[in-house]
Design a protein around this motif. Structure first.
Motif, PDB file in Angstrom:
ATOM      1  N   UNK A  48       0.835  -1.212   0.000  1.00  0.00           N
ATOM      2  CA  UNK A  48       0.000   0.000   0.000  1.00  0.00           C
ATOM      3  C   UNK A  48       0.864   1.254   0.000  1.00  0.00           C
ATOM      4  N   UNK A  49       2.108   1.114   0.440  1.00  0.00           N
ATOM      5  CA  UNK A  49       3.012   2.280   0.479  1.00  0.00           C
ATOM      6  C   UNK A  49       3.915   2.337  -0.750  1.00  0.00           C
ATOM      7  N   UNK A  50       3.671   1.441  -1.713  1.00  0.00           N
ATOM      8  CA  UNK A  50       4.490   1.446  -2.936  1.00  0.00           C
ATOM      9  C   UNK A  50       3.793   2.302  -3.990  1.00  0.00           C
ATOM     10  N   UNK A  51       4.445   3.350  -4.455  1.00  0.00           N
ATOM     11  CA  UNK A  51       3.807   4.182  -5.489  1.00  0.00           C
ATOM     12  C   UNK A  51       3.649   3.410  -6.797  1.00  0.00           C
ATOM     13  N   UNK A  52       2.695   3.845  -7.568  1.00  0.00           N
ATOM     14  CA  UNK A  52       2.481   3.216  -8.867  1.00  0.00           C
ATOM     15  C   UNK A  52       3.396   3.861  -9.908  1.00  0.00           C
ATOM     16  N   UNK A  53       3.954   3.021 -10.743  1.00  0.00           N
ATOM     17  CA  UNK A  53       4.789   3.545 -11.833  1.00  0.00           C
ATOM     18  C   UNK A  53       3.867   3.976 -12.968  1.00  0.00           C
ATOM     19  N   UNK A  54       3.183   5.091 -12.773  1.00  0.00           N
ATOM     20  CA  UNK A  54       2.178   5.525 -13.745  1.00  0.00           C
ATOM     21  C   UNK A  54       2.720   6.601 -14.688  1.00  0.00           C
ATOM     22  N   UNK A  55       1.828   7.091 -15.543  1.00  0.00           N
ATOM     23  CA  UNK A  55       2.242   8.106 -16.527  1.00  0.00           C
ATOM     24  C   UNK A  55       2.647   9.416 -15.860  1.00  0.00           C
ATOM     25  N   UNK A  57       4.159   9.822 -13.004  1.00  0.00           N
ATOM     26  CA  UNK A  57       5.543   9.703 -12.531  1.00  0.00           C
ATOM     27  C   UNK A  57       6.509   9.714 -13.714  1.00  0.00           C
ATOM     28  N   UNK A  58       6.076   9.070 -14.781  1.00  0.00           N
ATOM     29  CA  UNK A  58       6.910   9.073 -15.999  1.00  0.00           C
ATOM     30  C   UNK A  58       7.176  10.507 -16.460  1.00  0.00           C
ATOM     31  N   UNK A  59       6.125  11.315 -16.452  1.00  0.00           N
ATOM     32  CA  UNK A  59       6.280  12.709 -16.886  1.00  0.00           C
ATOM     33  C   UNK A  59       7.167  13.490 -15.923  1.00  0.00           C
ATOM     34  N   UNK A  60       7.011  13.206 -14.638  1.00  0.00           N
ATOM     35  CA  UNK A  60       7.890  13.857 -13.650  1.00  0.00           C
ATOM     36  C   UNK A  60       9.347  13.535 -13.936  1.00  0.00           C
ATOM     37  N   UNK A  61       9.599  12.281 -14.251  1.00  0.00           N
ATOM     38  CA  UNK A  61      10.970  11.854 -14.541  1.00  0.00           C
ATOM     39  C   UNK A  61      11.502  12.521 -15.803  1.00  0.00           C
ATOM     40  N   UNK A  62      10.650  12.611 -16.818  1.00  0.00           N
ATOM     41  CA  UNK A  62      11.077  13.248 -18.071  1.00  0.00           C
ATOM     42  C   UNK A  62      11.399  14.721 -17.835  1.00  0.00           C
TER      43      UNK A  62
END
Lengths: 267, 194
Positions: A48-55, A57-62
């Motif tokens: 429940x404390x694991x974030x989802x590797x979603x779009x 987060x992808x955009x944040x990384x980019x």
């Protein structure tokens, strides 16, 4: 080598993994099975404390990559040979400058340790993945690179002299006792045991240790301090940190690392 | 796409790097986020560590020699970033006590443990083992995480890559995990059916 795991442990791990056809009346199996459900519950809770590797987060990384200027940028070197060539040029210049500067000062000496038997035969190479605890560094001149690295490294907090210990070709294939199980170096075990105390004390006190494994093969062990990590990264080396220490295995470019084959190669 | 190919693409820069990055994110993002969260960087902290990992992969991609598994190399960077994160937060440096009481408390508060509540009434074998596991996981989160992976049937190669050990050393380490766990659940074993 470390002790191989015993049959009880093997059965326990199999039962923990849910392997069928195990005797549930076996106390070892029963113990592992008793763990499965609580482990699953705990994992669900922690998940429940694991974030989802979603779009998002992808955009944040980019965005972060763009901000760092890493997006769309072409690196100068790709092939290790190109990097090694460039490193050797820098190294040559660096060493020349250093020799000129410290001409009248005692430099590090590569000394033979008395009473340490050498391994008579050259070990066979092994697959690099078996050296996961070490950081492999290819260099055109491994010894020169090791010397350059230790002389540019951040000094230890107490300002002590760095010491270079040369043991001759093939004298040891590992350094710290707790790494014994990760390498096969039966021939060198006696040497290693005799020296491990010295190495451990040195590394833990912040003094880099260099071991000459043979021609064109250098093992360098340092403490994984923040300054050291930063320094190595500035040298384009991404170090593996194991138990608070870093092992750099500097080898001739295009040559494989100098370690005996490990029995688990067949696994 | 294999990790090696992702790194190659990242090295090429431009749109190719973006393709490589996306593929890498899809492949490595979820397991890394889970690894970070289970090992002392829950929630947004895991995102931060992943971000640092990706940045460092981009910076170091050109130095990846191709020797050894790219996956192991990526995990190595991830582990280093997690260690840096812990250092920055001033957490305990001993590698078997990285998840301090404060972090653990925060996590437990956000995710109540039903087993603990039930324990107050009547402790069953499951409850007892849960209690032991929680204490073990608090003291040795990395080991508890590996046992979770083992329970979930993860391949030994995957586990080895995540912790940066050989397969033989990983098996030995798992065996040590069992030994380290035993004191935490020893009193529960009496509850096992005879």
């Amino acid at each position: 080598m470390g002790d191989p795991i015993n049959k009880d442990d093997e059965r326990w791990l199999e039962a923990l993994a849910g392997k069928p056809d195990l005797d549930a009346a076996d106390p070892v199996v029963a113990e592992a099975l008793a763990l499965r459900k609580p482990l699953q519950v705990r994992a669900q809770r922690l998940d429940a404390a694991v974030p989802t590797a979603d779009d998002a987060l992808l955009e944040q990384l980019r965005f972060r990559l763009r901000r760092e200027g890493l997006s769309g940028k072409k690196p100068v070197f790709r092939r290790p040979a190109a990097w090694a060539l460039a490193a050797s040029v820098v190294l040559g210049v660096g060493l020349g400058v250093r020799i000129g500067l410290i001409d009248d000062q005692p430099g590090p000496s590569m000394v033979e340790s008395p009473g340490i038997p050498s391994t008579p035969t050259e070990p066979e190479p092994t697959a690099p993945e078996q050296l996961a605890f070490a950081t492999l560094v290819a260099a055109a001149d491994p010894k020169a690179m090791a010397e350059e690295l230790i002389h540019s490294m951040p000094m230890d907090p107490l300002g002590r002299e760095k010491e270079v210990v040369g043991l001759g070709a093939g004298a040891v294939f590992g350094i710290m006792p707790r790494w014994r199980d990760r390498l096969s170096w039966d021939d060198a075990k006696g040497s290693f045991q005799a020296l491990s105390g010295l190495f451990q004390e040195q590394v833990e006190s912040g003094v880099p240790v260099v071991i000459e494994l043979g021609q064109d093969r250098i093992m360098l062990v340092v403490q994984a301090t923040d300054a050291m990590l930063e320094y190595l990264r500035s040298q384009n080396i991404e170090p593996t940190v194991t138990d608070g220490e870093i092992v750099l295995l500097i080898h001739l470019e295009d040559a494989r690392p100098p370690v005996n084959p490990s029995p688990d190669a067949s696994l | 796409m294999k990790e090696e190919e992702c790194i190659e693409l990242i090295c090429m820069g431009g749109k190719a790097a973006d393709v490589g990055f996306r593929a890498l994110y899809r492949e490595m993002g979820p397991p890394m986020l889970r690894f970070f969260a289970f090992n002392g960087a829950p929630g947004d902290e895991a995102k931060d560590v992943l971000q640092e990992t990706i940045v460092r992969v981009f910076k170091a991609a050109s130095s990846y020699s191709g020797n050894g598994s790219a996956k192991s190399w990526l995990w190595q960077i991830g582990r280093n970033c997690l260690a840096d994160h812990r250092r920055k937060l001033g957490r305990v440096q001993e590698h078997e006590a990285v998840f301090d009481d404060e972090a653990w408390g925060r996590l437990l508060e956000s995710t109540p443990d039903p087993a603990q509540e039930k324990f107050l009434e009547q402790e069953s074998l499951d409850d007892c083992v849960s209690r032991g596991l929680n204490a073990y996981g608090q003291k040795m989160p990395d080991r508890a995480y590996l046992l979770t992976l083992q329970m979930e049937g993860a391949g030994i190669e995957d586990i080895a890559a995540q912790i940066g050990r050989s397969i033989a050393a990983t098996k030995e380490y798992l065996s040590q995990c069992r030994k380290k766990l035993r004191p935490f659940i020893s009193d529960c074993l009496e509850l096992l059916p005879a």
